[in-house]
Design a protein around this motif. Structure first.
Motif, PDB file in Angstrom:
ATOM      1  N   ASP A   1      39.748 -31.403  -9.081  1.00  0.00           N
ATOM      2  CA  ASP A   1      39.070 -32.134  -8.000  1.00  0.00           C
ATOM      3  C   ASP A   1      39.689 -31.818  -6.634  1.00  0.00           C
ATOM      4  N   GLY A   2      41.019 -31.640  -6.596  1.00  0.00           N
ATOM      5  CA  GLY A   2      41.640 -31.253  -5.333  1.00  0.00           C
ATOM      6  C   GLY A   2      41.109 -29.901  -4.893  1.00  0.00           C
TER       7      GLY A   2
ATOM      8  N   GLY B   1      37.178 -31.232 -12.965  1.00  0.00           N
ATOM      9  CA  GLY B   1      37.982 -32.247 -13.653  1.00  0.00           C
ATOM     10  C   GLY B   1      38.541 -33.214 -12.621  1.00  0.00           C
TER      11      GLY B   1
ATOM     12  N   ASP C   1      40.676 -36.148 -11.717  1.00  0.00           N
ATOM     13  CA  ASP C   1      41.738 -37.077 -12.120  1.00  0.00           C
ATOM     14  C   ASP C   1      42.328 -37.778 -10.908  1.00  0.00           C
TER      15      ASP C   1
ATOM     16  N   ARG D   1      43.811 -36.688  -8.270  1.00  0.00           N
ATOM     17  CA  ARG D   1      45.191 -36.285  -8.019  1.00  0.00           C
ATOM     18  C   ARG D   1      45.321 -34.777  -7.814  1.00  0.00           C
ATOM     19  N   TRP D   2      46.288 -34.395  -7.012  1.00  0.00           N
ATOM     20  CA  TRP D   2      46.783 -33.017  -7.052  1.00  0.00           C
ATOM     21  C   TRP D   2      47.797 -33.033  -8.189  1.00  0.00           C
ATOM     22  N   ASN D   3      47.285 -32.952  -9.387  1.00  0.00           N
ATOM     23  CA  ASN D   3      48.120 -33.316 -10.539  1.00  0.00           C
ATOM     24  C   ASN D   3      49.253 -32.331 -10.810  1.00  0.00           C
TER      25      ASN D   3
HETATM   26 MG   LIG Z   1      43.199 -33.144  -9.866  1.00  0.00          MG
END
Ligand SMILES: [Mg+2]
Ligand SMILES: Cc1ncc(C[n+]2csc(CCOP(=O)(O)OP(=O)(O)O)c2C)c(N)n1
Length: 545
Positions: free
Chosen positions: A439-440, A464, A466, A468-470
């Motif tokens: 998503d980022g 995807g 979430d 977040r910049w996971n």
């Molecule tokens: Mg993400």
């Protein structure tokens, strides 16, 4: 009366002569003469919403076709925007030419409009970078840029075009059109004797491994590696991920490479991805063969691994592979080693087949890719693009390495997938073009969905979300502690609605059983589509420590 052409006409006609049909671009004062000149040619200007997107499109075109893609942007800020995207192309050895407009020559040093030292700015991220000096030789400049982009190790080349040169009229008899051969790559072959020496070293090895560089990561390159594997009886792989040994695509690579007694680097730079060839990752008794188009890379390998280098030479990667095949005699290889390599590359935890989300309203990444897998596999021409952090890593490990798979590459720069998908759609008009991204990452070029709608390019982006910049969040948790994780939060945004608002097709997925229907509808819509999947925020898969 003597006929004449503008410099801009010479540039565009040269590109047309070189066989081009398309240029990826974004308009601007310095290049409007080129837009005008394009009207006298068959060239189609595919224009984007950010100059980096135009370069990413040229990059994807280069990777898929093997011919340099052409990006054209305005000077100053347009050029500055474009330069960031050259980094990805350079790392992934993708041939492209960036043509940038440029301040008028007589304004240089006087505070000219959008004046910038453009060639200097692009130099570190290109194979060669220069500013044209004469209108008469603009065609030769363009041919030289194309030639350099595809010679040796392919990569990006930059040419700045001052607007006064583009506007200047040149008498027909003064134009220096490039010779037909000026567009072709300058070959550096592997000589038979050198190939024989490599094959002799290989014959003495028990556990050899051939590691190729990113330039072979397209269909023809993968085909070459498959032939090398079966004829030379040597396991082959491409090292193209910034995760190096932890590239999820390569399974238990770390275990395999540790046992190798010979590593043939075919156009693969000995760099961080290979832990510089040093122990304990690689046995200090392992020997190296280095075949590389660049003397500097051969040199570097020699400096890193000195006494372990059994043979090194300068040669173009693909022709060198073909020469090895041509000179090969039957080799009695250890079938056990071939099988072990196959098992290592294919090694995936058993538990993945049953992994499922523990969070209502969110999917586990594996559930997303389990559903997507049959759609990636069903057409041999599918283009799969993986981009971003943890979510895309799951994608790369669960989805098959189709012949036309594109990843960010060694540079590890995220954000290119949407423009790349648009370019892939232009190259491949029928088979699915699927981009898998976080998503980022989606935010970098989401406006390219407008380009896709305007140009009728039905791509499918699987995002995807979430919130977040996971990947970076996970680094914080690992290195500084959970209580020190900050600055990586995003909102669970309805990217599917963003795409609908831009004229595309949107799907929201919150449960695993919704995936199949969403994919079917996205593909059937005939529109650029976004499947926005709410996912659990989990770290990327780590197959070996
Ligand atoms: Mg993400
Ligand atoms: C151009 C660029 N900027 C920043 C980074 C650092 N980076 C790598 S992965 C990542 C997070 C990506 O987030 P997202 O797309 O949401 O994927 P996730 O990890 O959450 O699945 C970042 C910021 C990078 N590699 N490239």
């Amino acid at each position: 009366m003597t006929q004449s052409l503008r410099g801009a006409d010479i540039v565009m006609r040269t590109l047309e002569r070189a066989g081009y049909q398309r240029i990826f671009t974004l308009s601007g004062n310095h290049i409007m003469s080129l837009f005008d000149a394009a009207l006298e040619t068959q060239l189609d200007l595919v224009h984007t919403r950010h100059e980096a997107a135009a370069v990413h499109m040229a990059d994807a075109y280069g990777r898929l076709t093997g011919e340099p893609g052409i990006a054209m942007v305005t000077g100053g800020p347009g050029h500055a925007n474009a330069v960031s995207a050259l980094f990805t192309a350079l790392g992934q050895e993708s041939p492209l030419v960036l043509l940038s407009g440029h301040t008028e020559t007589d304004q240089l040093g006087r505070g000219g409009f959008q004046e910038l030292r453009q060639a200097e700015m692009a130099a570190p991220v290109s194979k060669m970078s220069w500013t044209a000096r004469d209108p008469e030789t603009l065609g030769e400049d363009v041919a030289k840029a194309l030639r350099i982009a595809k010679s040796g190790r392919p990569g990006p080349v930059h040419l700045s075009l001052p607007s006064d040169l583009l506007d200047a009229r040149v008498a027909d008899n003064a134009i220096r059109w490039p010779e037909a051969g000026a567009f072709a790559a300058t070959p550096v072959p592997l000589h038979d004797a050198a190939a024989d020496a490599v094959l002799a070293i290989l014959a003495g090895a028990k556990r050899p491994l051939l590691i190729a560089g990113p330039q072979v990561s397209n269909r023809s390159g993968r085909d070459l590696l498959a032939r090398l594997k079966s004829t030379l009886q040597v396991p082959t792989c491409i090292m193209e991920s910034p995760r190096g040994f932890n590239d999820a695509t390569l399974g238990a690579f770390a275990d395999l490479v540790k046992q190798a007694d010979l590593i043939i680097l075919l156009g693969k730079a000995l760099d961080f991805t290979l832990k510089f060839g040093a122990p304990p990752a690689i046995d200090p008794a392992c020997r190296f063969v280095v075949i590389d188009p660049e003397g500097a890379i051969v040199d570097r390998a020699a400096r890193e691994r000195g006494g372990q280098i059994a043979f090194a030479c300068i040669a173009d990667t693909r022709p060198a592979g073909e020469t090895l095949l041509r000179r090969a005699r039957s080799r009695s290889a250890d079938p056990g080693w071939m099988q072990e390599a196959q098992a290592c590359f294919g090694d995936r935890p058993q538990s993945w087949s049953t992994l499922a989300s523990q969070t209502p309203g969110k999917l586990h990444a594996v559930e997303v890719f389990r559903a997507l897998k049959p759609y990636v596999e069903r057409d041999p021409d599918t283009v799969l693009i993986c981009d971003g952090g943890e979510f895309a890593q799951w994608g790369q490990s669960v989805l098959p390495v189709v012949p036309r798979r594109i990843i960010n590459g060694v540079g590890g720069s995220i954000g290119s997938s949407l423009p790349m998908a648009n370019a892939a759609r232009l190259v491949e008009p029928n088979a699915p073009v699927i981009a898998v991204l976080g998503d980022g990452t989606f935010g970098f070029h989401m406006a390219e969905f407008e380009t896709a709608v305007r140009r009728n390019l039905p791509i499918v982006a699987v995002v995807g979300t979430d919130a977040r910049w996971n990947a970076e969040h996970n680094l914080q948790v690992r290195d500084y502690g959970r209580d020190r994780a900050h600055g990586c939060e995003l909102l669970p945004t309805r990217y599917d609605r963003v795409v609908e608002a831009l004229g595309g097709h949107g799907e929201l997925v919150e449960r695993a059983e919704q995936m199949q229907g969403a994919i079917e509808r996205a593909l059937a819509s005939g529109k650029p589509a976004c499947i926005n999947v709410m996912i659990e925020s989990i770290p990327a898969p780590l197959l070996r420590g």
